[in-house]
Design a protein around this motif. Sequence first.
Motif, mmCIF file in Angstrom:
data_model
loop_
_atom_site.group_PDB
_atom_site.id
_atom_site.type_symbol
_atom_site.label_atom_id
_atom_site.label_comp_id
_atom_site.label_asym_id
_atom_site.label_seq_id
_atom_site.Cartn_x
_atom_site.Cartn_y
_atom_site.Cartn_z
ATOM 1 N N VAL A 77 0.835 -1.198 0.000
ATOM 2 C CA VAL A 77 0.000 0.000 0.000
ATOM 3 C C VAL A 77 0.874 1.254 0.000
ATOM 4 O O VAL A 77 1.847 1.331 0.759
ATOM 5 C CB VAL A 77 -0.917 0.017 1.251
ATOM 6 N N ALA A 78 0.512 2.236 -0.825
ATOM 7 C CA ALA A 78 1.164 3.547 -0.770
ATOM 8 C C ALA A 78 0.755 4.198 0.548
ATOM 9 O O ALA A 78 -0.432 4.446 0.787
ATOM 10 C CB ALA A 78 0.739 4.404 -1.958
ATOM 11 N N GLU A 79 1.741 4.439 1.393
ATOM 12 C CA GLU A 79 1.474 5.007 2.716
ATOM 13 C C GLU A 79 2.378 6.206 2.965
ATOM 14 O O GLU A 79 3.379 6.397 2.272
ATOM 15 C CB GLU A 79 1.725 3.966 3.816
ATOM 16 N N ASN A 80 2.000 6.986 3.951
ATOM 17 C CA ASN A 80 2.849 8.059 4.450
ATOM 18 C C ASN A 80 3.322 7.704 5.847
ATOM 19 O O ASN A 80 2.571 7.127 6.641
ATOM 20 C CB ASN A 80 2.098 9.396 4.496
ATOM 21 N N ARG A 81 4.554 8.056 6.132
ATOM 22 C CA ARG A 81 5.099 7.978 7.491
ATOM 23 C C ARG A 81 4.957 9.382 8.060
ATOM 24 O O ARG A 81 5.451 10.351 7.489
ATOM 25 C CB ARG A 81 6.568 7.566 7.456
ATOM 26 N N ILE A 82 4.260 9.503 9.171
ATOM 27 C CA ILE A 82 4.046 10.780 9.842
ATOM 28 C C ILE A 82 4.885 10.781 11.120
ATOM 29 O O ILE A 82 4.844 9.821 11.886
ATOM 30 C CB ILE A 82 2.558 10.970 10.214
ATOM 31 N N GLU A 83 5.615 11.868 11.324
ATOM 32 C CA GLU A 83 6.378 12.044 12.554
ATOM 33 C C GLU A 83 5.984 13.383 13.165
ATOM 34 O O GLU A 83 5.906 14.385 12.451
ATOM 35 C CB GLU A 83 7.878 12.052 12.265
ATOM 36 N N LEU A 84 5.711 13.381 14.458
ATOM 37 C CA LEU A 84 5.422 14.630 15.154
ATOM 38 C C LEU A 84 5.735 14.491 16.627
ATOM 39 O O LEU A 84 5.905 13.392 17.135
ATOM 40 C CB LEU A 84 3.984 15.093 14.935
ATOM 41 N N VAL A 85 5.863 15.633 17.302
ATOM 42 C CA VAL A 85 6.152 15.634 18.730
ATOM 43 C C VAL A 85 4.874 15.899 19.509
ATOM 44 O O VAL A 85 3.896 16.426 18.976
ATOM 45 C CB VAL A 85 7.231 16.674 19.115
ATOM 46 N N LEU A 86 4.928 15.530 20.775
ATOM 47 C CA LEU A 86 3.806 15.791 21.674
ATOM 48 C C LEU A 86 4.324 15.867 23.096
ATOM 49 O O LEU A 86 5.341 15.247 23.421
ATOM 50 C CB LEU A 86 2.739 14.696 21.561
ATOM 51 N N ASP A 87 3.654 16.636 23.917
ATOM 52 C CA ASP A 87 3.983 16.639 25.341
ATOM 53 C C ASP A 87 3.698 15.242 25.875
ATOM 54 O O ASP A 87 2.649 14.655 25.595
ATOM 55 C CB ASP A 87 3.143 17.665 26.096
ATOM 56 N N ARG A 88 4.624 14.705 26.642
ATOM 57 C CA ARG A 88 4.482 13.342 27.169
ATOM 58 C C ARG A 88 3.187 13.171 27.954
ATOM 59 O O ARG A 88 2.576 12.103 27.922
ATOM 60 C CB ARG A 88 5.688 13.016 28.045
ATOM 61 N N SER A 89 2.729 14.224 28.603
ATOM 62 C CA SER A 89 1.488 14.135 29.389
ATOM 63 C C SER A 89 0.269 13.857 28.497
ATOM 64 O O SER A 89 -0.770 13.431 28.994
ATOM 65 C CB SER A 89 1.268 15.422 30.178
ATOM 66 N N LEU A 90 0.398 14.090 27.191
ATOM 67 C CA LEU A 90 -0.709 13.874 26.256
ATOM 68 C C LEU A 90 -0.643 12.506 25.575
ATOM 69 O O LEU A 90 -1.486 12.200 24.725
ATOM 70 C CB LEU A 90 -0.707 14.966 25.177
ATOM 71 N N ARG A 91 0.335 11.678 25.913
ATOM 72 C CA ARG A 91 0.551 10.410 25.217
ATOM 73 C C ARG A 91 -0.726 9.577 25.120
ATOM 74 O O ARG A 91 -1.094 9.107 24.044
ATOM 75 C CB ARG A 91 1.646 9.607 25.900
ATOM 76 N N GLY A 92 -1.413 9.361 26.228
ATOM 77 C CA GLY A 92 -2.618 8.530 26.220
ATOM 78 C C GLY A 92 -3.699 9.087 25.306
ATOM 79 O O GLY A 92 -4.309 8.349 24.525
ATOM 80 N N ALA A 93 -3.929 10.387 25.382
ATOM 81 C CA ALA A 93 -4.967 11.016 24.559
ATOM 82 C C ALA A 93 -4.608 10.982 23.083
ATOM 83 O O ALA A 93 -5.465 10.749 22.222
ATOM 84 C CB ALA A 93 -5.192 12.460 25.009
ATOM 85 N N VAL A 94 -3.327 11.195 22.766
ATOM 86 C CA VAL A 94 -2.901 11.204 21.364
ATOM 87 C C VAL A 94 -2.986 9.790 20.780
ATOM 88 O O VAL A 94 -3.472 9.601 19.664
ATOM 89 C CB VAL A 94 -1.485 11.811 21.222
ATOM 90 N N VAL A 95 -2.555 8.784 21.522
ATOM 91 C CA VAL A 95 -2.645 7.405 21.028
ATOM 92 C C VAL A 95 -4.113 6.994 20.870
ATOM 93 O O VAL A 95 -4.475 6.323 19.893
ATOM 94 C CB VAL A 95 -1.862 6.434 21.938
ATOM 95 N N ALA A 96 -4.973 7.408 21.785
ATOM 96 C CA ALA A 96 -6.405 7.109 21.649
ATOM 97 C C ALA A 96 -6.971 7.775 20.393
ATOM 98 O O ALA A 96 -7.752 7.149 19.648
ATOM 99 C CB ALA A 96 -7.167 7.577 22.891
ATOM 100 N N ALA A 97 -6.577 9.015 20.112
ATOM 101 C CA ALA A 97 -7.037 9.708 18.903
ATOM 102 C C ALA A 97 -6.519 9.007 17.654
ATOM 103 O O ALA A 97 -7.244 8.868 16.660
ATOM 104 C CB ALA A 97 -6.576 11.168 18.925
ATOM 105 N N LEU A 98 -5.272 8.560 17.694
ATOM 106 C CA LEU A 98 -4.691 7.825 16.566
ATOM 107 C C LEU A 98 -5.518 6.576 16.274
ATOM 108 O O LEU A 98 -5.921 6.320 15.129
ATOM 109 C CB LEU A 98 -3.245 7.440 16.894
#
Length: 115
Positions: A72-93
């Motif tokens: 599959v043609a895919e994109n690799r996305i890289e970004l930073v986040l405050d560590r305190s947001l890890r759970g919320a960001v992974v849930a959104a992902l």
Amino acid sequence: MSAPTGRGPLDVLVVYVPVGDTDTLLEALFAAGAGAVGDYRECAFVTPGTGQFRPVDGANPTIGAVGDLEKVAENRIELVLDRSLRGAVVAALRAAHPYEEPAFHVLEAAPVEPV
């Protein structure tokens, strides 16, 4: 939601997504607070490539069929986040990603002394 300042401990999120779903996933990650660097928001690096996988028995693939190798043609996305947001960001992902089992990793960034 107020965007984080990016001055506390940071994580780096790397995720792979079909090209056509990149903007939708980025919007969800940004809404969860990822991609903030100092006074900048919605910061990300996106690189094209080819992902591959073979769904096995028990899988319910979004693309392809059980037993078949899929590329599959895919994109690799890289970004930073405050560590305190890890759970919320992974849930959104997980909520926004089209795949049953999205491929991603979270890395803890080493602290850097201010300039």
